[in-house]
Design a protein around this motif. Structure first.
Motif, short mmCIF file in Angstrom:
data_model
loop_
_atom_site.label_atom_id
_atom_site.label_comp_id
_atom_site.label_asym_id
_atom_site.label_seq_id
_atom_site.Cartn_x
_atom_site.Cartn_y
_atom_site.Cartn_z
N SER A 164 17.17 4.45 -5.70
CA SER A 164 17.19 3.10 -5.17
C SER A 164 16.10 2.25 -5.78
O SER A 164 14.98 2.69 -5.98
N GLY A 165 16.43 1.00 -6.06
CA GLY A 165 15.42 0.08 -6.55
C GLY A 165 14.52 -0.37 -5.43
O GLY A 165 13.44 -0.86 -5.64
N PHE A 166 14.97 -0.22 -4.18
CA PHE A 166 14.21 -0.76 -3.06
C PHE A 166 12.88 -0.03 -2.84
O PHE A 166 11.90 -0.63 -2.57
N ARG A 167 12.91 1.25 -2.96
CA ARG A 167 11.73 2.00 -2.53
C ARG A 167 11.01 2.69 -3.69
O ARG A 167 9.96 3.26 -3.49
N GLU A 168 11.65 2.64 -4.82
CA GLU A 168 11.15 3.41 -5.95
C GLU A 168 9.66 3.19 -6.23
O GLU A 168 8.92 4.13 -6.35
N SER A 169 9.27 1.91 -6.27
CA SER A 169 7.90 1.64 -6.70
C SER A 169 6.87 2.05 -5.66
O SER A 169 5.74 2.31 -5.98
N SER A 170 7.30 2.14 -4.39
CA SER A 170 6.30 2.45 -3.37
C SER A 170 6.28 3.93 -3.01
O SER A 170 5.45 4.38 -2.26
N SER A 171 7.26 4.69 -3.54
CA SER A 171 7.33 6.09 -3.16
C SER A 171 6.25 6.91 -3.87
O SER A 171 6.27 7.11 -5.07
N SER A 172 5.29 7.39 -3.08
CA SER A 172 4.20 8.12 -3.72
C SER A 172 4.58 9.58 -3.93
O SER A 172 4.00 10.27 -4.73
N VAL B 167 11.77 -10.13 -4.05
CA VAL B 167 12.65 -9.10 -4.60
C VAL B 167 11.87 -8.18 -5.52
O VAL B 167 11.96 -6.95 -5.45
N ARG B 168 11.04 -8.79 -6.37
CA ARG B 168 10.20 -8.01 -7.29
C ARG B 168 9.27 -7.07 -6.50
O ARG B 168 9.10 -5.91 -6.85
N ASP B 169 8.70 -7.59 -5.41
CA ASP B 169 7.76 -6.78 -4.64
C ASP B 169 8.45 -5.62 -3.93
O ASP B 169 7.80 -4.71 -3.42
N MET B 170 9.78 -5.67 -3.87
CA MET B 170 10.52 -4.54 -3.30
C MET B 170 10.87 -3.52 -4.38
O MET B 170 11.62 -2.59 -4.15
N GLY B 171 10.36 -3.73 -5.58
CA GLY B 171 10.57 -2.74 -6.65
C GLY B 171 11.74 -3.05 -7.56
O GLY B 171 12.04 -2.29 -8.47
N VAL B 172 12.42 -4.20 -7.31
CA VAL B 172 13.56 -4.56 -8.16
C VAL B 172 13.02 -5.34 -9.36
O VAL B 172 12.10 -6.14 -9.22
#
Ligand SMILES: Nc1ncnc2c1ncn2[C@@H]1O[C@H](COP(=O)(O)OP(=O)(O)OP(=O)(O)O)[C@@H](O)[C@H]1O
Ligand SMILES: [Mg+2]
Length: 346
Positions: free
Chosen positions: A19-27, A242-247
């Motif tokens: 998912s693009g939604f959580r990717e960037s925040s998933s540690s 949207v960007r801050d959600m990892g998209v």
């Protein structure tokens, strides 16, 4: 040349892209990071070439390479005929490249999946969302119906996955719809016919609709065409959300100043090659960009994007050390010690 079937086969083998939604925040995710920026990559173009015509050949794009990472807004800039639309069409799947390769990063398997010849509609299934210049929302339906209609034609399994990725507390498609309308500041207009919405509102509705299918990368062709200044501001806020959600977002637009205000990084094309690439403060200092795109905007944009303090200090140190000639050299070549900017043939 990669066969269409093998492209899809390998993509399907890996099932769902993350998912693009959580990717960037998933540690917890074991992330392969981009060497230069430390970010998770999304899409990579390598040596892309597009030649039109058989007898009289036009080299529209002449071997360009770049990568877009998770959760970044990238502006694609260039004058008329520079090759922006052709590049954009190759990324979205509307045009087949004559040469080169496009790959998507699957963060679950940590593998690059070749998608060079995968058509637009199949790229969409893997989170690449293309928003054409003219908003493609259904004018005869209400704002709400536009979203619910898409949810209805999705399998309940896919919809459930999407809702969970977006917000695990969501129970029904109506909740999902209302939540998207709220996120994109359209809730008050939920029962309005789309034909009555403004250009900016239609654009926001289109992005909200793309969110139903968990986008990883949104390709926006001239998102600001026919949008007024306050509308551009509202759209800009949405894009940042949207960007801050990892998209990730790739934007092509003639409003260079608006793109630079919005993007984290810009790529400047000239005659089908990447002439410069860097952060907005770096791009506005590239003479070819000033000459061909900024013109009268140059002074105000230089003020709007001052050099970061550490660069100023570095510059002063260089001047003290190398004397006047070196400092003049630095002004025309912002590559200096930067890790991100790349400037060719200035
Ligand atoms: N279908 C085509 N057939 C022949 N030449 C083409 C075709 N599409 C684009 N070109 C040529 O390729 C070059 C790049 O075109 P492209 O549309 O990508 O430029 P652009 O950067 O989007 O320009 P603009 O800002 O004017 O939209 C131009 O010289 C154009 O004439
Ligand atoms: Mg174009």
């Amino acid at each position: 040349m990669i066969e269409l079937s093998s492209d899809i086969g390998s993509a399907d083998k890996h099932k769902q892209f993350s998912s693009g939604f959580r990717e960037s925040s998933s540690s917890s995710r074991k992330a392969v990071t981009d060497r230069t920026s430390g970010q998770i990559p999304v899409i990579c173009a390598e040596n892309l070439v597009k030649t039109f015509g058989i007898f009289h050949k036009v080299n529209s794009v002449n071997g360009i390479s770049f990568q877009i990472n998770s959760g970044e807004i990238v502006g694609l800039l260039g004058g008329n005929g520079a090759g922006k639309s052709t590049t954009f069409d190759m990324l979205s799947g509307l045009t087949r490249p004559t040469g080169g390769k496009i790959s998507l990063f699957d963060s679950q398997t940590q593998a690059w999946i070749p998608i060079t010849n995968v058509p637009l509609y199949r790229r969409a299934l893997h989170g690449i969302c293309y928003l054409p210049q003219k908003p493609s929302v259904f004018a005869g339906l209400t704002t709400r119906q536009n979203l619910l209609g898409i949810m209805e034609i999705m399998s309940s399994r896919d919809l459930k996955k999407s809702m969970e990725a977006y917000d695990p507390s969501l129970q029904t498609r109506e909740d999902f719809c209302d939540s998207l309308l709220t996120l994109f500041d359209l809730y008050k207009r939920r029962d309005e016919k789309v034909s009555k919405l403004s250009g900016g509102e239609k654009r926001r509705l289109e992005i909200a609709r793309s969110f139903i299918r968990k986008p990883r990368l949104i390709l926006m062709d001239e998102p600001f065409a026919a949008v007024d200044i306050p509308g551009i501001d509202i759209c800009g806020q949405m894009f940042r959300k949207v960007r801050d959600m990892g998209v990730s977002i790739l934007i092509v637009d003639h409003r260079v100043d608006e793109i630079l205000k919005l993007c984290d990084r810009a790529i400047y094309l000239e005659n089908g090659i990447i002439h410069a690439e860097g952060k907005p403060w770096e791009i506005v200092r590239v003479p070819a960009v000033q000459r061909n795109l900024l013109l009268a905007l140059t002074e105000s944009l230089l003020k709007m994007f001052p050099e970061p303090e550490e660069k100023m200090n570095e510059k002063i140190q260089n001047e003290n050390f190398h004397g006047e000639n070196e400092s003049r050299f630095f002004q025309t070549r912002p590559t200096s010690t930067s890790t991100t900017v790349r400037v060719e043939e200035i």
